[in-house]
Design an enzyme around this catalytic site. Sequence first.
Site, PDB file in Angstrom:
ATOM      1  N   ASP A  88      37.829  67.955  17.344  1.00  5.58           N
ATOM      2  CA  ASP A  88      36.673  68.757  17.736  1.00  5.58           C
ATOM      3  C   ASP A  88      36.888  69.159  19.195  1.00  5.58           C
ATOM      4  O   ASP A  88      37.744  68.603  19.896  1.00  5.58           O
ATOM      5  CB  ASP A  88      35.390  67.944  17.540  1.00  5.58           C
ATOM      6  CG  ASP A  88      34.153  68.832  17.552  1.00  5.58           C
ATOM      7  OD1 ASP A  88      34.306  70.062  17.704  1.00  5.58           O
ATOM      8  OD2 ASP A  88      33.047  68.300  17.408  1.00  5.58           O
ATOM      9  N   ASP A 123      32.961  76.646  20.060  1.00  5.98           N
ATOM     10  CA  ASP A 123      31.874  77.531  19.642  1.00  5.98           C
ATOM     11  C   ASP A 123      30.581  77.190  20.378  1.00  5.98           C
ATOM     12  O   ASP A 123      30.504  76.174  21.064  1.00  5.98           O
ATOM     13  CB  ASP A 123      31.673  77.417  18.120  1.00  5.98           C
ATOM     14  CG  ASP A 123      31.446  75.977  17.681  1.00  5.98           C
ATOM     15  OD1 ASP A 123      32.213  75.083  18.133  1.00  5.98           O
ATOM     16  OD2 ASP A 123      30.518  75.719  16.907  1.00  5.98           O
ATOM     17  N   CYS A 273      25.769  44.555  -2.668  1.00  4.15           N
ATOM     18  CA  CYS A 273      26.926  45.408  -2.521  1.00  4.15           C
ATOM     19  C   CYS A 273      28.168  44.569  -2.777  1.00  4.15           C
ATOM     20  O   CYS A 273      28.290  43.467  -2.254  1.00  4.15           O
ATOM     21  CB  CYS A 273      26.959  46.000  -1.111  1.00  4.15           C
ATOM     22  SG  CYS A 273      28.409  47.027  -0.833  1.00  4.15           S
ATOM     23  N   CYS A 275      31.253  45.781  -2.127  1.00  3.61           N
ATOM     24  CA  CYS A 275      32.390  46.359  -1.408  1.00  3.61           C
ATOM     25  C   CYS A 275      33.167  45.241  -0.729  1.00  3.61           C
ATOM     26  O   CYS A 275      32.640  44.153  -0.505  1.00  3.61           O
ATOM     27  CB  CYS A 275      31.927  47.416  -0.407  1.00  3.61           C
ATOM     28  SG  CYS A 275      31.438  46.771   1.203  1.00  3.61           S
ATOM     29  N   CYS A 278      31.323  43.355   1.968  1.00  2.00           N
ATOM     30  CA  CYS A 278      30.093  42.605   1.671  1.00  2.00           C
ATOM     31  C   CYS A 278      30.262  41.530   0.603  1.00  2.00           C
ATOM     32  O   CYS A 278      29.460  40.598   0.540  1.00  2.00           O
ATOM     33  CB  CYS A 278      28.997  43.555   1.203  1.00  2.00           C
ATOM     34  SG  CYS A 278      28.490  44.741   2.437  1.00  2.00           S
TER      35      CYS A 278
END
Lengths: 655, 655
Positions: A88, A123, A273, A275, A278
């Site tokens: 960016d 921009d 969770c 994952c 976790c």
Amino acid sequence: MFELIRRDGLARICKLDTKHGVLETPALLPVVNPRFQTIRPRELYETFGFKAIITNSYIIKNDDKMRPDALAKGLHEMLDYPGTIMTDSGTFQSHMYGEVEVKNDEIVNFQREVGSDIGTVLDIFTEPEWGYEKTSEAVDVTLERTREAASLKGEMMLAGVVQGSIYPDLRERCATELRGIDADVHPIGGIVPLMENYRYADLVDVIIASKKGLPPNRPVHLFGAGHPMLFSLAVLLGCDMFDSASYAKFARDDRYMTIERTMHLADMKGLDCDCPACVGRSIDQLKAMKPAERADLIARHNLYISKMEMDRVKRALLEGNLWELAEQRCRSHPALLDGLRRLKEHQDFMERTEPLSRDGAIFYTGPETMNRPVMHRVAKRLKERYTAPRTDVMVVFEGGEKPYSWHRADDIKAILDVADSHFYVMSEFGPVPIELDEMYPIAQSLFPSIQDRDMVDRVREQMEDLAHTHQYGLSCMYDGESTAEMLASLSKGKGKFDIDMARVRAVADYQFGKGAADALFSGKVELVKSKNTEKIRNVIVDGEHVVSMRAEDGFFTLRPPGARRLLKTFPSPRLRAVVSDDSVPFNREGKNVMCGFIIDTDEGLRPSDEVIIVDKNDDLVAIGRIILTKYEAEFFKKGLAIKTREGIKGPVTSA
Amino acid sequence: MFELIRRDGLARICKLDTKHGVLETPALLPVVNPRFQTIRPRELYETFGFKAIITNSYIIKNDDKMRPDALAKGLHEMLDYPGTIMTDSGTFQSHMYGEVEVKNDEIVNFQREVGSDIGTVLDIFTEPEWGYEKTSEAVDVTLERTREAASLKGEMMLAGVVQGSIYPDLRERCATELRGIDADVHPIGGIVPLMENYRYADLVDVIIASKKGLPPNRPVHLFGAGHPMLFSLAVLLGCDMFDSASYAKFARDDRYMTIERTMHLADMKGLDCDCPACVGRSIDQLKAMKPAERADLIARHNLYISKMEMDRVKRALLEGNLWELAEQRCRSHPALLDGLRRLKEHQDFMERTEPLSRDGAIFYTGPETMNRPVMHRVAKRLKERYTAPRTDVMVVFEGGEKPYSWHRADDIKAILDVADSHFYVMSEFGPVPIELDEMYPIAQSLFPSIQDRDMVDRVREQMEDLAHTHQYGLSCMYDGESTAEMLASLSKGKGKFDIDMARVRAVADYQFGKGAADALFSGKVELVKSKNTEKIRNVIVDGEHVVSMRAEDGFFTLRPPGARRLLKTFPSPRLRAVVSDDSVPFNREGKNVMCGFIIDTDEGLRPSDEVIIVDKNDDLVAIGRIILTKYEAEFFKKGLAIKTREGIKGPVTSA
């Protein structure tokens, strides 16, 4: 190079070639803060499987230690990351902190020099509270800077940002002008304030306006969007890339992402969770961890859950139920529901890329389902392409399981014996001509039996409309036999209505346009039916097999004699793709039509529509199914445009 | 023993004491097939954390090898499972294969002898297609057998099954009669055919009818329900236990469970699951595995995803957003949406256990949200408990951001200067008296700004109703100031409407019943406001602090002088819990009121309502908040009935 692999409407799976590998989209790019790397970039690549990241060139350039390091080693070595690195430019810093002390050419050159794969223009971040004039000027400056950046980019891919704040016409103008600039990726910028304020309906307008102008052969990046609650809706609208700084930022404040929302850890009463971060832990264990360890674990969880949701969205796209998923996910918050509801305003635009049919059933999730482009198409085509027969009596069968009858079957038969009649079936689509009741999505949609007010009102209104178009109506409902059974018994009697012929004619006009039935079925028609299901399979006209009817969606597959009949009736380019001479021999052999070899296409054709492939002389070359619309095919340089099903051997040439 | 730990309406977290440990509900019990153990029971306990399983005593009893083994070692040793073992009786086999060759007393005795923790009666599986008479007779036989089983159960807990097919009155009768039988757990049986045919609306009716009759102090088991798509809705309706044979059965057919549906592996286009079975695998790897290995892996996945969803449901219950979760999940299939929509028919029953308020906001997910019992209560109490003032002018403020005005603010002020006026705010609840606009759920509900037809129609109808009750109306909408700002400026002028007094009076009547405002606020009223928010905090009457107003839900917390005023006005047992003499000294010290010590309670009180705790002489003992309703408190033997906030020292006794 950006290649379309699979699509469902605006949603798509694509491949973006970069100097550091091929990125499959839709993709989430974790933001790597060059100063604090919560999770090492190498680990993002290897353990999490993120093949692209995004980092901030402005921060690196302004740091006296990092700048020379980046210039000497390049970004990839400095960050120890082997995949695609997007950078960016400092624009977001200008939104956060006011002006930035860098010029567009400086930051573009710097990004190129440090080896960014995808660099971003500096921009102007158009704020939602800005007036129209100020925003318009900012769009002009952004476009000017993008042109400058394109001249400086060298081997680097360039991200040209769409700005224009909440003004759809400015967004569309910016996007349209970007088409003419040599950029490679198009972020939609200036949307973080909309997301922070839950202005999802406005966000939908911004995305659609941008999509209208942007070239379809470049990926669209939703700048700053990294919450999984938004992925399904955004992908549905054609967003390809996302980035998330939140996974780490949130983690430092004990904010835990779920697919529906972000939870403060203190408010959480459990952990559900599995994952890798976790699994096996309890909420109390998590709360008891040291803050730094906990932030690390939550950041990992936030990434895992985000990646899992992106994979879920991809799977839904491939399995044909992304609409269902998005409609369900948008119930996570009333503001997201607003975003979903706003799609009603964009039906026409979305219908242009809506496939003719999908695998599997449509599940009704609420009134919003009836605003899908495929539903909009039903209403539109019934009005434009369906010809109601001139009859004495219109009969509407009311479905459902109610155990009473309005008219006894005998009475109805007695009336029909003397009258020229036509039949409708009452459905959640309103009254549907019975000859269209096996066609997608009419037969393939599942509704709850308890109706909402939107449904009741819409059906009633359509019933009233229909009543006005017919002089005599007869509405009947009875128990016992099903509609089909009753109809079968009627058609065996003296009833004058030939449902089979009505069906092939109505479907032909619905699918190919008004006049197609006359073109395809003039002559002696013979219907071949399936022995098992008694459904129409093939239509033979004057001894030639013109079309087959598909069991799964009730539409026709064209056969060469049918294609020839349509060619004769409809002027070019209707129903056609005209391909270039160097493509013809391959297509005649049954090979697919690739992007870049199409001279013209019927712009009325939709993805998965039957298309007649012809050469410049309008000679039949092959029959296939459209993947890219006319508009899209004009942009894409790589990949399939039409899937050929059947090549037609040409006349033997003298050469 | 079954103890309630936390609740939200009918949904609850409880503890069930068994001979092999305490089971926390809601709980899923994996079905262990004694013949093929897809996953070893020990692993279910240790790795997966399932503290209870269910197995089939009929299969064991009929197997010449297993029967003596089970009788010799007991079930726990035979299966190598240290947790709670529930056994089924063979009833489901009779549904599948016709009659079974065992008698009720034999199978109950056998279950007791092999050491089952929870044995099941041999009930009659009532099929959905059965007529009323046949079903009624089957209910009678089931009840008779349950009485017999209760006499034989010994130390074993007994599962007494509710039958009655799809006839709500038979379900309720069966459930009501089971109250008088010494059973410990109540499965709702005969529902598998309803689930197989996606008859979720009927299933909802069956569950509610059963809940109406069953004693609230025993767990309710939804027999044969093991798909995660159903958990949130079923827990919302007060189901505590579930069992799943599908995890293994499905796995053998390559059927993979997701939270929304079951997928055939062949149809799956990706894998987006991080459970320990799936993590790191691709769909292609899964498809390439050997069938037996793959079935094992899918079975594990199916269990992990089911357990995760049950944990998710529990968390939602604890965090106060189970309704939101269930409404979202019920969009997985139109038939589930039907189940959700059917709840509208059960509002009155559900309102009886609906809490006064919840933590956090209500999220509108669709028209179904307005059918929640808490919404039903608003309409009901506004009609029954709100007294509209007699005024000359009724003013309705229309909210929203529309940039135009119906009347200029100056005009309105001019009218109000001479008129006795009353104010409503237009909202998604219809026109709401402005003095109630900070009260739960009115101020705590979030709606999308794009309205559906149900919403538009309901608001319009209520507006019309209101118009009929007032002689003069004035509807205004204007830009610039917010409603609150305008009202503030009005009340500073000559307007005669005292919003603060109107607010405390209206809330008091809404919360405690008509007449409460007169009782609480007769005398010289002083309002103490928060310096930060300018909201009312305390109400002082004749120098006594009678109530405090809570910021989070806009309701009152009672103070002793307020409680005394209510006691004087409302006859016993209104607003009271009468506790037994042995409880009084503890409650006076601020200790909670336990089940079994309550003599009488106001049956109008709802969970989390303020309650005045009194002794048999109607002397004030303490003030607290209700956990169990009067009806429930009569059943529970263990646990909290009322959470005491403030004990009141009694007069010094002479003893």
